[in-house]
Write a protein that holds these residues in place. Structure first.
Motif, PDB file in Angstrom:
ATOM      1  N   MET A   1       0.817  -1.195   0.000  1.00  0.00           N
ATOM      2  CA  MET A   1       0.000   0.000   0.000  1.00  0.00           C
ATOM      3  C   MET A   1       0.863   1.262   0.000  1.00  0.00           C
ATOM      4  O   MET A   1       0.515   2.241  -0.630  1.00  0.00           O
ATOM      5  N   GLU A   2       1.993   1.207   0.722  1.00  0.00           N
ATOM      6  CA  GLU A   2       2.877   2.370   0.767  1.00  0.00           C
ATOM      7  C   GLU A   2       3.436   2.686  -0.604  1.00  0.00           C
ATOM      8  O   GLU A   2       3.605   3.861  -0.955  1.00  0.00           O
ATOM      9  N   ASP A   3       3.736   1.636  -1.407  1.00  0.00           N
ATOM     10  CA  ASP A   3       4.238   1.861  -2.763  1.00  0.00           C
ATOM     11  C   ASP A   3       3.195   2.584  -3.605  1.00  0.00           C
ATOM     12  O   ASP A   3       3.522   3.499  -4.365  1.00  0.00           O
ATOM     13  N   THR A   4       1.937   2.184  -3.472  1.00  0.00           N
ATOM     14  CA  THR A   4       0.860   2.817  -4.228  1.00  0.00           C
ATOM     15  C   THR A   4       0.727   4.283  -3.842  1.00  0.00           C
ATOM     16  O   THR A   4       0.585   5.151  -4.708  1.00  0.00           O
ATOM     17  N   MET A   5       0.757   4.562  -2.554  1.00  0.00           N
ATOM     18  CA  MET A   5       0.649   5.943  -2.082  1.00  0.00           C
ATOM     19  C   MET A   5       1.816   6.785  -2.591  1.00  0.00           C
ATOM     20  O   MET A   5       1.631   7.932  -2.976  1.00  0.00           O
ATOM     21  N   GLN A   6       3.003   6.199  -2.606  1.00  0.00           N
ATOM     22  CA  GLN A   6       4.168   6.914  -3.102  1.00  0.00           C
ATOM     23  C   GLN A   6       4.036   7.189  -4.590  1.00  0.00           C
ATOM     24  O   GLN A   6       4.366   8.270  -5.074  1.00  0.00           O
TER      25      GLN A   6
END
Length: 187
Positions: A1-6
């Motif tokens: 999820m953090e990759d998507t937000m980034q």
């Protein structure tokens, strides 16, 4: 999820207008996310960096916050609280009087204590209306100060004869209020 937000954050930094793009109903990505059954706070935190997107209206005249107000899920309530907090903090920071800022914070606390969605919606609308009025008063005050400063600057040759109060009264704000504000829909 953090990759998507980034990735979303990177796209927004490259193309800030991406959040202002709309579908055939004039709905921006924030409108669509606000309509989700369970809106995600993390997405709104990343996407809310573009202020015009928060106040953009769709073809029905609704903002993303208008849709969030109607969402009674826990995610909807969480995003609504966070968004109202952001609006109060960001817009309240520019108000000159501490009592105006305090008034907004008290109103925000009333929203957080609201026990049903209709009460919460009324409280949010009341806060937004009050904020608009306070912003308007702040702009008027700043305009008057600028005109007053210009008027005082015209009289700098003879510093001893400057009548500050008379300069303030005759600075020209009455012309602005009487001839410009009616065209802006303000009385």
């Amino acid at each position: 999820m953090e990759d998507t937000m980034q990735q979303i954050s990177d796209i927004l930094s490259d193309i800030p207008s991406a959040l202002l793009q709309s579908d055939p109903f004039a709905m921006t990505p924030l409108h669509i996310l606000a309509l989700a059954q369970t809106p995600r706070l993390e997405l709104f935190q990343v996407l809310s960096s573009v202020d015009p997107a928060l106040s953009a209206r769709d073809q029905f005249g609704s903002t993303p916050l208008d849709y969030l107000e109607k969402n009674i899920s826990e995610g909807g309530l969480q995003v609504t609280r966070w968004l109202v907090q952001q609006v109060v903090e960001q817009k309240g920071a520019f108000l000159g009087l501490d009592r105006w800022k305090q008034e907004l914070f008290v109103m925000k606390e009333g929203i957080e204590r609201a026990d049903c969605s209709s009460t919460r919606n009324r409280e949010i609308q009341s806060l937004l209306d009050r904020l608009a009025k306070l912003e308007f008063l702040e702009v008027l005050s700043l305009a008057e100060l600028v005109l007053w400063k210009i008027k005082l600057g015209e009289n700098t040759l003879d510093q001893e004869s400057i009548d500050r109060e008379s300069s303030r009264i005759h600075c020209g704000i009455s012309i602005l209020v009487g001839n410009v504000l009616p065209f802006l829909g303000k009385e």
